[in-house]
Design a protein around this motif. Sequence first.
Motif, PDB file in Angstrom:
ATOM      1  N   ASP A 118      -5.349   7.286  -3.414  1.00 49.98           N
ATOM      2  CA  ASP A 118      -5.789   6.504  -2.538  1.00 49.98           C
ATOM      3  C   ASP A 118      -7.397   6.794  -2.242  1.00 49.98           C
ATOM      4  O   ASP A 118      -7.877   8.017  -2.242  1.00 49.98           O
ATOM      5  N   ASP A 135       0.493   5.753   0.614  1.00 50.71           N
ATOM      6  CA  ASP A 135      -0.578   6.953   0.638  1.00 50.71           C
ATOM      7  C   ASP A 135       0.059   7.983  -0.254  1.00 50.71           C
ATOM      8  O   ASP A 135       1.139   8.680   0.166  1.00 50.71           O
ATOM      9  N   ASN A 139      -2.692  -6.674  -4.325  1.00 53.17           N
ATOM     10  CA  ASN A 139      -2.493  -5.372  -4.695  1.00 53.17           C
ATOM     11  C   ASN A 139      -3.456  -4.747  -3.890  1.00 53.17           C
ATOM     12  O   ASN A 139      -4.406  -5.204  -3.580  1.00 53.17           O
ATOM     13  N   ASP A 140      -3.289  -3.311  -3.561  1.00 53.64           N
ATOM     14  CA  ASP A 140      -4.236  -2.764  -2.792  1.00 53.64           C
ATOM     15  C   ASP A 140      -5.568  -2.215  -3.505  1.00 53.64           C
ATOM     16  O   ASP A 140      -6.572  -1.612  -2.744  1.00 53.64           O
ATOM     17  N   ASP A 141      -5.797  -2.806  -4.535  1.00 54.98           N
ATOM     18  CA  ASP A 141      -7.138  -2.395  -5.291  1.00 54.98           C
ATOM     19  C   ASP A 141      -7.706  -3.700  -5.661  1.00 54.98           C
ATOM     20  O   ASP A 141      -8.582  -3.905  -6.457  1.00 54.98           O
ATOM     21  N   TRP A 193     -10.596  -3.815   2.715  1.00 56.65           N
ATOM     22  CA  TRP A 193      -9.792  -4.893   2.548  1.00 56.65           C
ATOM     23  C   TRP A 193      -9.714  -5.669   3.771  1.00 56.65           C
ATOM     24  O   TRP A 193      -9.846  -6.937   3.844  1.00 56.65           O
ATOM     25  N   THR A 239       4.602  -1.352   3.227  1.00 55.77           N
ATOM     26  CA  THR A 239       4.375   0.252   3.136  1.00 55.77           C
ATOM     27  C   THR A 239       5.784   0.970   3.080  1.00 55.77           C
ATOM     28  O   THR A 239       6.955   0.480   3.573  1.00 55.77           O
ATOM     29  N   LEU A 262      -9.186   1.088   1.716  1.00 57.63           N
ATOM     30  CA  LEU A 262      -8.310   0.018   2.467  1.00 57.63           C
ATOM     31  C   LEU A 262      -9.073  -0.674   3.496  1.00 57.63           C
ATOM     32  O   LEU A 262      -8.715  -1.958   3.874  1.00 57.63           O
ATOM     33  N   TRP A 291       0.925  -1.150  -0.145  1.00 53.23           N
ATOM     34  CA  TRP A 291       0.161  -0.015   0.061  1.00 53.23           C
ATOM     35  C   TRP A 291       0.889   1.235   0.168  1.00 53.23           C
ATOM     36  O   TRP A 291       1.994   1.244   0.596  1.00 53.23           O
TER      37      TRP A 291
END
Length: 335
Positions: A42, A11, A122-124, A49, A67, A46, A9
């Motif tokens: 962003d 930011d 992935n963070d998506d 998730w 991170t 999150l 992730w």
Amino acid sequence: MPIDFVIAWVDGTDPAWQAERAAYQKREKHCASSDGMARYRDWELLKFWFRGVEQFAPWVNHIYFVTWGHLPQWLNTDHPKLTVVKHSDYIPAEFLPTFNSNVIELNFHRILGLSEQFVYFNDDMFLLRPVAPEDFFIKGKPKDMLALQPVVANRDDSVMPYIYLNNAMMLAGYFDKRDNMKRQPGAYFHPGYPPLYFLYNLMEMVFPRFTGFYTVHGPSALLKSTYEELWEKEGDYLTEVSRHRFRDKRDVNQYLLREWQKLSGNFVPCNAHSSCRYFNLGENNAELTKTIRGQKSRSVCINDSEKITETETVKKMLAEAFLSILPKPCSFEKS
């Protein structure tokens, strides 16, 4: 065997991160078309998730949250199943700082304590309904789909087509296409594969060399030993890639590891295409929100786009869709 989850992730609003990135942009040549702010934006999703993992995959052994150094204010970093991993905790200092997701992903095997079996998100990418360990691994082997597909000369993207070709070139140095198809026909012609990719594999029998691979853009079931094997065989190349602070047309990416597992026969064939639905964000995301609210797939991947102008409208729409299935805070959120 335990199964860990890894999620990376960033930011993109962090001023310190922005300043460091801008400073290295001035120093180093890289392809700006592969480094737009859509890669770092962003959408404030999150927490969904983590809620999804707690509700739909409570069996997970441990979560490694990778991170640059920043953290969401709401994240409960004292959770016993959570370890925050800064880039400097596992990526060799000579490669830092890095703003290249390929570098971040190609060095995961160095994370202290990471289990042999892990799933990379992935963070998506979000879970939408219950999943079992057997959805990712069977008797220690990752579940995946071996599908052949030519690399496309897409001039709209000056980086990714090269990376896909680089993956195929490296794999071709170790695996002969026709020999591999003879050795494991069931990996190419599994009855559960989508008809389209079954047909692609059939058509590819005409060509003696690999033309490219299709990899589902969703959660990746990976083995730490696959990383170690590739670094042992191609350490010089992967070291050079890791020196690229931004995405570069000379890179390979984490799909290389998945294809290596498949061509080695170290996987269980399945219809991976059906387990994750992929969407590009736009101004109208009706089908995406319908998929989330209806939990129409085990997981969903929400790819960002530079073309979005109504950012706050889209952000609100996505949050409302996720709140409809994951309304309650989870133990990974501070009380």
